[in-house]
Design a protein around this motif. Structure first.
Motif, PDB file in Angstrom:
ATOM      1  N   ALA A  10      -6.351   0.898 -60.343  1.00 25.91           N
ATOM      2  CA  ALA A  10      -6.194   2.034 -59.437  1.00 25.91           C
ATOM      3  C   ALA A  10      -5.238   1.675 -58.304  1.00 25.91           C
ATOM      4  N   GLY A  11      -5.000   2.643 -57.429  1.00 31.06           N
ATOM      5  CA  GLY A  11      -4.117   2.449 -56.292  1.00 31.06           C
ATOM      6  C   GLY A  11      -4.863   1.950 -55.069  1.00 31.06           C
ATOM      7  N   SER A  12      -4.094   1.361 -54.150  1.00 37.06           N
ATOM      8  CA  SER A  12      -4.649   0.836 -52.910  1.00 37.06           C
ATOM      9  C   SER A  12      -4.612   1.897 -51.808  1.00 37.06           C
ATOM     10  N   ASP A  13      -5.648   1.916 -50.965  1.00 36.51           N
ATOM     11  CA  ASP A  13      -5.723   2.820 -49.819  1.00 36.51           C
ATOM     12  C   ASP A  13      -5.730   1.975 -48.551  1.00 36.51           C
ATOM     13  N   SER A  14      -4.662   2.050 -47.769  1.00 40.65           N
ATOM     14  CA  SER A  14      -4.565   1.227 -46.558  1.00 40.65           C
ATOM     15  C   SER A  14      -5.650   1.564 -45.546  1.00 40.65           C
ATOM     16  N   VAL A  57      -1.960  11.008 -46.842  1.00 47.57           N
ATOM     17  CA  VAL A  57      -1.140   9.976 -47.476  1.00 47.57           C
ATOM     18  C   VAL A  57       0.298  10.181 -47.011  1.00 47.57           C
ATOM     19  N   PHE A  58       0.917   9.130 -46.486  1.00 42.56           N
ATOM     20  CA  PHE A  58       2.244   9.248 -45.892  1.00 42.56           C
ATOM     21  C   PHE A  58       3.310   8.474 -46.671  1.00 42.56           C
ATOM     22  N   GLY A  59       2.896   7.715 -47.674  1.00 40.57           N
ATOM     23  CA  GLY A  59       3.854   6.993 -48.489  1.00 40.57           C
ATOM     24  C   GLY A  59       3.191   6.373 -49.697  1.00 40.57           C
ATOM     25  N   GLY A  72      -6.274  14.891 -48.518  1.00 39.22           N
ATOM     26  CA  GLY A  72      -5.412  15.591 -47.574  1.00 39.22           C
ATOM     27  C   GLY A  72      -4.347  16.464 -48.216  1.00 39.22           C
ATOM     28  N   GLY A  73      -4.270  16.468 -49.552  1.00 34.95           N
ATOM     29  CA  GLY A  73      -3.345  17.340 -50.256  1.00 34.95           C
ATOM     30  C   GLY A  73      -2.144  16.670 -50.893  1.00 34.95           C
ATOM     31  N   HIS A  74      -1.922  15.370 -50.623  1.00 36.45           N
ATOM     32  CA  HIS A  74      -0.772  14.663 -51.204  1.00 36.45           C
ATOM     33  C   HIS A  74      -1.002  14.445 -52.703  1.00 36.45           C
ATOM     34  N   ARG A  75       0.026  14.765 -53.498  1.00 33.16           N
ATOM     35  CA  ARG A  75      -0.102  14.617 -54.951  1.00 33.16           C
ATOM     36  C   ARG A  75      -0.019  13.137 -55.347  1.00 33.16           C
ATOM     37  N   LEU A  76      -1.037  12.665 -56.098  1.00 27.34           N
ATOM     38  CA  LEU A  76      -1.104  11.269 -56.521  1.00 27.34           C
ATOM     39  C   LEU A  76      -0.829  11.093 -58.015  1.00 27.34           C
ATOM     40  N   GLY A 105      -9.690  12.677 -39.344  1.00 22.87           N
ATOM     41  CA  GLY A 105      -9.613  13.605 -40.466  1.00 22.87           C
ATOM     42  C   GLY A 105     -10.789  13.463 -41.402  1.00 22.87           C
ATOM     43  N   HIS A 106     -10.487  13.344 -42.705  1.00 22.38           N
ATOM     44  CA  HIS A 106     -11.530  13.134 -43.713  1.00 22.38           C
ATOM     45  C   HIS A 106     -11.964  11.670 -43.630  1.00 22.38           C
ATOM     46  N   GLY A 107     -13.088  11.426 -42.976  1.00 25.02           N
ATOM     47  CA  GLY A 107     -13.508  10.059 -42.697  1.00 25.02           C
ATOM     48  C   GLY A 107     -14.130   9.367 -43.884  1.00 25.02           C
ATOM     49  N   PRO A 108     -14.221   8.028 -43.815  1.00 25.74           N
ATOM     50  CA  PRO A 108     -14.781   7.239 -44.917  1.00 25.74           C
ATOM     51  C   PRO A 108     -16.305   7.259 -44.941  1.00 25.74           C
TER      52      PRO A 108
END
Length: 263
Positions: free
Chosen positions: A9-13, A48-50, A112-116, A252-255
């Motif tokens: 899977a991908g990493s979440d900073s 997600v910003f990048g 948040g709406g960013h396409r993954l 925002g959407h908290g952990p």
């Protein structure tokens, strides 16, 4: 500690979703987590910003080295991003992990709406990954894309899950969190029938990573030899407890609080 889970899977900073949430969830289930990272993301609770993808051959190398040495009792896939990534991951599963239970979380869009998942990768996901899976864990928007059906109520959830079975996957855990109402319903659908799970809705903005967490907790259960039904019950209980104990971080959407333990 019992059960080895390889997470692809991908990493979440921000630490709330992705590989970070996966590792925390597997460890909370007292299982062992290994990883193959498919992409790096720059994100926090606001979005997600990048995204920086990992080269497909390096993803395969990560998987192969873990499987050859440590091994795995279950696999979990999350963000696979694009067609080359999907093809690489599926090829390595077929080569190195055939027969190992696979929980496939068809991650498409961030909270948040960013396409993954790129739009042209949906068909590859359906064609290549789903037939390898033991169970897939879509939310309602993901299920609508995979089934080609609009989902407005529980009957639509059932019909969409049955349509997804026709794609070659043995079981669908369709999560109902996106439906309206005070009661949340999840459906575990197989060709043998449907198991319905119901709980009261938690009204909270701290929902970041719930899908990743559920799928990884479920994979840990399968790695430990639990039935799909029993692993689902435990995973749902864990996610609920983690939401109720959320630390309140972020604007925002908290952990969640992945450190909660079930009694």
């Amino acid at each position: 500690m019992k059960g080895r889970v390889l997470i692809v899977a991908g990493s979440d900073s921000g630490g709330g979703a992705g590989i970070q949430a996966d590792i925390k969830a597997v460890m909370a289930m007292d299982a062992y987590a290994a990883t193959a990272i498919t992409a790096l993301t720059a994100q926090n609770t606001l979005g997600v910003f990048g995204v920086v993808p990992v080269q497909p051959e390096f993803i395969r190398q990560q998987m192969k080295l873990v499987l050859d040495d440590i091994g795995a009792d279950a696999l979990k896939t999350g963000m696979l991003h694009d067609v080359p990534t999907i093809e690489a991951v599926c090829a390595e599963i077929e080569q190195s992990a055939a027969g190992v239970p696979l929980v496939a979380d068809p991650v498409m869009v961030a909270k948040g709406g960013h396409r993954l998942l790129q739009e042209d990768a949906v068909e590859a996901l359906k064609r290549r990954l789903l037939p390898l899976a033991t169970v897939i864990t879509p939310n309602i928007p993901e299920a609508e894309v995979l089934s080609g059906r609009e989902i407005r109520d529980e009957a639509d959830m059932q019909a969409a899950a049955e349509a997804m079975l026709e794609l070659g996957v043995p079981a669908v855990l369709l999560k109902g969190g996106h439906m309206e109402g005070e009661v949340l319903v999840d459906l575990l659908v197989t060709r043998a029938g449907t198991e319905r799970f119901e709980s009261s809705r938690i009204r909270s903005r701290h929902t970041h990573g719930t899908g990743c967490t559920m799928a990884s907790a479920l994979a840990a259960g399968l790695a430990q030899g639990m039935s799909l039904s029993a692993a689902t019950v435990r995973a749902r209980d864990y996610v609920r407890a983690a939401m109720l104990a959320a630390p309140g971080y972020g604007a925002g959407h908290g952990p969640l609080n992945h450190g909660v333990r079930l009694g």
